[in-house]
Structure formats: C-alpha cells, structure tokens
Motif scaffolding. Structure first.
Motif, PDB file in Angstrom:
ATOM      1  N   VAL A 136      -1.913   1.858  23.206  1.00 46.68           N
ATOM      2  CA  VAL A 136      -1.169   1.137  22.162  1.00 46.68           C
ATOM      3  C   VAL A 136      -2.103   0.889  20.977  1.00 46.68           C
ATOM      4  O   VAL A 136      -3.254   0.486  21.155  1.00 46.68           O
ATOM      5  N   VAL A 137      -1.627   1.141  19.759  1.00 49.77           N
ATOM      6  CA  VAL A 137      -2.394   0.834  18.544  1.00 49.77           C
ATOM      7  C   VAL A 137      -2.144  -0.644  18.240  1.00 49.77           C
ATOM      8  O   VAL A 137      -1.301  -1.000  17.417  1.00 49.77           O
ATOM      9  N   THR A 138      -2.898  -1.504  18.907  1.00 45.44           N
ATOM     10  CA  THR A 138      -2.622  -2.943  18.873  1.00 45.44           C
ATOM     11  C   THR A 138      -2.791  -3.529  17.484  1.00 45.44           C
ATOM     12  O   THR A 138      -2.106  -4.503  17.130  1.00 45.44           O
ATOM     13  N   LEU A 139      -3.686  -2.972  16.674  1.00 47.56           N
ATOM     14  CA  LEU A 139      -3.892  -3.514  15.330  1.00 47.56           C
ATOM     15  C   LEU A 139      -2.602  -3.465  14.523  1.00 47.56           C
ATOM     16  O   LEU A 139      -2.331  -4.364  13.716  1.00 47.56           O
ATOM     17  N   SER A 140      -1.789  -2.437  14.744  1.00 40.62           N
ATOM     18  CA  SER A 140      -0.507  -2.327  14.044  1.00 40.62           C
ATOM     19  C   SER A 140       0.423  -3.482  14.434  1.00 40.62           C
ATOM     20  O   SER A 140       1.134  -4.040  13.588  1.00 40.62           O
ATOM     21  N   LYS A 156       1.293  -4.229   5.974  1.00 40.79           N
ATOM     22  CA  LYS A 156       2.365  -4.065   4.982  1.00 40.79           C
ATOM     23  C   LYS A 156       2.318  -5.164   3.920  1.00 40.79           C
ATOM     24  O   LYS A 156       3.264  -5.354   3.155  1.00 40.79           O
ATOM     25  N   ILE A 157       1.231  -5.925   3.909  1.00 41.85           N
ATOM     26  CA  ILE A 157       0.958  -6.897   2.850  1.00 41.85           C
ATOM     27  C   ILE A 157      -0.382  -6.516   2.234  1.00 41.85           C
ATOM     28  O   ILE A 157      -1.168  -5.803   2.863  1.00 41.85           O
ATOM     29  N   PRO A 158      -0.658  -6.940   0.996  1.00 47.39           N
ATOM     30  CA  PRO A 158      -1.955  -6.610   0.388  1.00 47.39           C
ATOM     31  C   PRO A 158      -3.110  -7.144   1.237  1.00 47.39           C
ATOM     32  O   PRO A 158      -3.107  -8.310   1.630  1.00 47.39           O
ATOM     33  N   ILE A 159      -4.058  -6.280   1.539  1.00 53.40           N
ATOM     34  CA  ILE A 159      -5.213  -6.682   2.339  1.00 53.40           C
ATOM     35  C   ILE A 159      -6.475  -6.215   1.638  1.00 53.40           C
ATOM     36  O   ILE A 159      -6.534  -5.089   1.125  1.00 53.40           O
ATOM     37  N   ARG A 160      -7.477  -7.085   1.589  1.00 52.58           N
ATOM     38  CA  ARG A 160      -8.738  -6.743   0.946  1.00 52.58           C
ATOM     39  C   ARG A 160      -9.886  -6.932   1.937  1.00 52.58           C
ATOM     40  O   ARG A 160      -9.968  -7.960   2.615  1.00 52.58           O
ATOM     41  N   ASN A 161     -10.731  -5.937   2.011  1.00 54.38           N
ATOM     42  CA  ASN A 161     -11.914  -5.995   2.850  1.00 54.38           C
ATOM     43  C   ASN A 161     -13.128  -6.261   1.967  1.00 54.38           C
ATOM     44  O   ASN A 161     -13.392  -5.515   1.025  1.00 54.38           O
ATOM     45  N   VAL A 162     -13.849  -7.357   2.230  1.00 54.49           N
ATOM     46  CA  VAL A 162     -15.072  -7.632   1.475  1.00 54.49           C
ATOM     47  C   VAL A 162     -16.267  -7.404   2.393  1.00 54.49           C
ATOM     48  O   VAL A 162     -16.165  -7.554   3.606  1.00 54.49           O
ATOM     49  N   SER A 163     -17.374  -7.029   1.797  1.00 51.58           N
ATOM     50  CA  SER A 163     -18.546  -6.682   2.588  1.00 51.58           C
ATOM     51  C   SER A 163     -19.658  -7.708   2.455  1.00 51.58           C
ATOM     52  O   SER A 163     -19.940  -8.215   1.370  1.00 51.58           O
ATOM     53  N   ALA A 164     -20.300  -7.992   3.592  1.00 58.21           N
ATOM     54  CA  ALA A 164     -21.433  -8.918   3.622  1.00 58.21           C
ATOM     55  C   ALA A 164     -22.768  -8.186   3.561  1.00 58.21           C
ATOM     56  O   ALA A 164     -23.823  -8.815   3.667  1.00 58.21           O
ATOM     57  N   ILE A 165     -22.745  -6.863   3.374  1.00 55.58           N
ATOM     58  CA  ILE A 165     -23.975  -6.075   3.436  1.00 55.58           C
ATOM     59  C   ILE A 165     -24.992  -6.542   2.397  1.00 55.58           C
ATOM     60  O   ILE A 165     -26.180  -6.697   2.694  1.00 55.58           O
ATOM     61  N   GLU A 166     -24.522  -6.766   1.156  1.00 57.94           N
ATOM     62  CA  GLU A 166     -25.458  -7.184   0.106  1.00 57.94           C
ATOM     63  C   GLU A 166     -26.089  -8.536   0.435  1.00 57.94           C
ATOM     64  O   GLU A 166     -27.290  -8.739   0.206  1.00 57.94           O
ATOM     65  N   GLU A 167     -25.283  -9.462   0.964  1.00 58.21           N
ATOM     66  CA  GLU A 167     -25.810 -10.780   1.318  1.00 58.21           C
ATOM     67  C   GLU A 167     -26.839 -10.671   2.444  1.00 58.21           C
ATOM     68  O   GLU A 167     -27.865 -11.366   2.430  1.00 58.21           O
ATOM     69  N   LEU A 168     -26.572  -9.819   3.420  1.00 55.84           N
ATOM     70  CA  LEU A 168     -27.524  -9.611   4.508  1.00 55.84           C
ATOM     71  C   LEU A 168     -28.826  -9.001   3.989  1.00 55.84           C
ATOM     72  O   LEU A 168     -29.921  -9.419   4.361  1.00 55.84           O
ATOM     73  N   ALA A 169     -28.698  -8.000   3.103  1.00 53.84           N
ATOM     74  CA  ALA A 169     -29.886  -7.357   2.530  1.00 53.84           C
ATOM     75  C   ALA A 169     -30.701  -8.361   1.728  1.00 53.84           C
ATOM     76  O   ALA A 169     -31.943  -8.361   1.780  1.00 53.84           O
ATOM     77  N   ARG A 170     -30.013  -9.239   0.996  1.00 57.98           N
ATOM     78  CA  ARG A 170     -30.701 -10.249   0.200  1.00 57.98           C
ATOM     79  C   ARG A 170     -31.503 -11.197   1.108  1.00 57.98           C
ATOM     80  O   ARG A 170     -32.618 -11.604   0.774  1.00 57.98           O
ATOM     81  N   TYR A 171     -30.934 -11.527   2.262  1.00 59.84           N
ATOM     82  CA  TYR A 171     -31.635 -12.384   3.214  1.00 59.84           C
ATOM     83  C   TYR A 171     -32.918 -11.703   3.708  1.00 59.84           C
ATOM     84  O   TYR A 171     -33.986 -12.326   3.766  1.00 59.84           O
TER      85      TYR A 171
END
Length: 291
Positions: free
Chosen positions: A105-109, A138-153
């Motif tokens: 089953v594609v549970t995320l769906s 089926k609604i607007p979804i945005r993925n933000v990344s923490a990579i830059e914050e981790l690299a800064r640390y």
C-alpha cells in the motif's frame, strides 16, 4: 502577524513556540491525556484567533498516535478558520511513497488524503524523504531544507581537513549541497539494501582521500542507524580521523545511538524536527520564512 495563531501539538510544543515568536504570532498550546486503552484525548489550552492558523506537530514514533493527534488538532482548528497550514516537520510514512514490492500500500497517499479531509489547506514539511512523495498531496505543499542550517552549525566547529560523505549514492545531491554551503568537497559511498530484510552492506572499494581527515556523514533521517554504522565501520578502516553525523531527523530507534558511537561516531547533530538531546539546530527560522 497579529491575525495568525500557532497551535502546538504534543510532539512539537517547543518548536511551535519558537515559530510563534519568529512570526510574532499568537500561540495556543495543547494537552494530551492518554487513557488505559491507548486512546488519546487532546485539549486546546486557549482559543485561536479567527485568522490564519498554523498547526505544528511532527509525526515521529509513536507515528500512528502522533498522526491521529495531528489530524485531530487540524480538525479542531478548522472550527475557527478555513486557512489552516499544517506544519509537519517530520512527516511519518514519507518513505512509503511508491509500491516497491507487489501488493504494498502507498500509505503516504492515504495520509495526504486524511490531512486534506481533516481541514488542512496548505502544508509545510522539512526535508521530506523523497520529493516524489509530494505528488500525492492535493493541497499546496512546500518542502524546506535544513541542510544550510546544519552546515552553518558545523562551520563553527574546528574540524581537520573536513570531507562531507553521503552513506549512499541516493543522498549524493544532499551531500553536494551541504558541502557547497560548508565550503569543502564531498563523496558518496555505494551501498546495497535488501528490500525484504532491510540489511545494508557497503559495496564501495577502498578510498584514499579520507585518510587522516574529519568526516561529516550527511543524511536526511536516521532510524535504526544501520546505514551509518556500516558507513562508519568502512570509513574507519580507511584510516579517517573523526566521524561526525549530520541529519535533519534523528529518530534513533532503540539503541541506534549506542551502536553508532560503538562504530566510531564522535558526535550526532540533528534538528529539532524531533526533540532530543542531539537536536542542536533549530528549524523555526526556515519554517517562518516559508510561511
């Protein structure tokens, strides 16, 4: 944002408060009572304003319980507003975004449909496991990344001739981006995972360019730590110096942290998408920017 209320779920209360402060928004907490049969009862500890509402709750283990609590909070929020942004920093079931083996089953769906039905009109997630998974919503979804914050640390740490390493070829792009922010080079190991039993093995041959260097193993999430353990054991055999781990979501199931340290990991650095002692990097700022 005077017309915005942030509602904090039980799994992300501190992050929700931090986000409310960043947005200069109102904050409403919630309480959770779990009955002997396992059912949870959620109560809002205040009344949201009638403007935009942001519900913040990660769905880390217990995944199913935290998912139901998140759906319940969104549903309650929809009684006050039709503008509900669901911020789910760690989205459980994101790895189940396609049918890998026949009959799966594609549970995320299913999860995507439930969130919309509960009343969410927008979504924000942090470093979702696969961009492909976003197509189920089926609604607007945005993925933000923490990579830059981790690299800064990590840039604040005094590492010796650092090299960024992805534990597998699938994470090579993530390692490349991290290395770009950090200002160093990267490599990606090759691994094989048995889809039926989950066992991992490294198939990369010997490496010369890790000898005597501090390494940063970069991943989006760490569950049992199996991939990190195998990668660390392999890298230690190549005479590297210290091994650090950077990840967005530190699930660290069972004794995963102990196993990684036994394999030779010096330090694990994660974000507060999942609150634990390794969570040194705050993602409230990047979520606030996305909102």
């Amino acid at each position: 944002m005077s017309n915005v209320t942030v509602i904090g779920g039980n799994a992300s209360g501190d992050l929700a408060r931090r986000l409310a402060r960043k947005l200069k928004a109102g904050f409403v907490g919630s309480s959770l009572r779990v009955f002997p049969d396992g059912e949870g009862k959620i109560t809002l500890l205040g009344k949201p304003k009638s403007g935009k509402i942001i519900v913040v709750n990660s769905t880390y283990p217990p995944v199913d319980s935290n998912l139901v609590y998140t759906l319940a909070l969104i549903s309650k929020a929809s009684e006050y507003s039709n503008q509900i942004t669901a911020v789910i920093p760690y989205l459980g079931y994101a790895r189940q975004d396609r049918e890998f083996l026949a009959g799966e089953v594609v549970t995320l769906s299913v999860i995507a449909d439930l969130l919309k039905a509960a009343g969410a009109s927008k979504m924000i997630v942090v470093d979702i496991h696969s961009q492909m998974g976003m197509k189920h919503f089926k609604i607007p979804i945005r993925n933000v990344s923490a990579i830059e914050e981790l690299a800064r640390y990590f840039k604040k740490m005094h590492l010796k001739d650092p090299l960024v390493v992805s534990p597998d070829s699938g994470g090579a792009k993530r390692a490349e981006i991290f290395a770009g922010f950090y200002g160093t080079k990267y490599i990606a190991l090759k691994k094989q995972r048995d889809r039926r039993n989950g066992k991992v093995r490294i198939i990369t041959s010997e490496l010369d360019d890790v000898r005597g260097r501090d390494l940063i193993l970069v991943d989006d999430m760490i569950s049992t730590g199996g991939s990190i353990v195998k990668a660390t054991e392999f890298l230690k055999k190549q005479k590297c110096r210290r091994v650090f781990v950077a990840c967005t979501h530190a699930l660290l199931i069972g004794d995963a942290e102990r196993k990684m340290r036994k394999a030779g990991v010096t330090q694990i650095v994660s974000t507060n998408t999942i609150p634990r002692k390794t969570a040194a990097v705050d993602v409230a700022g990047i979520i606030a920017k996305a909102i």
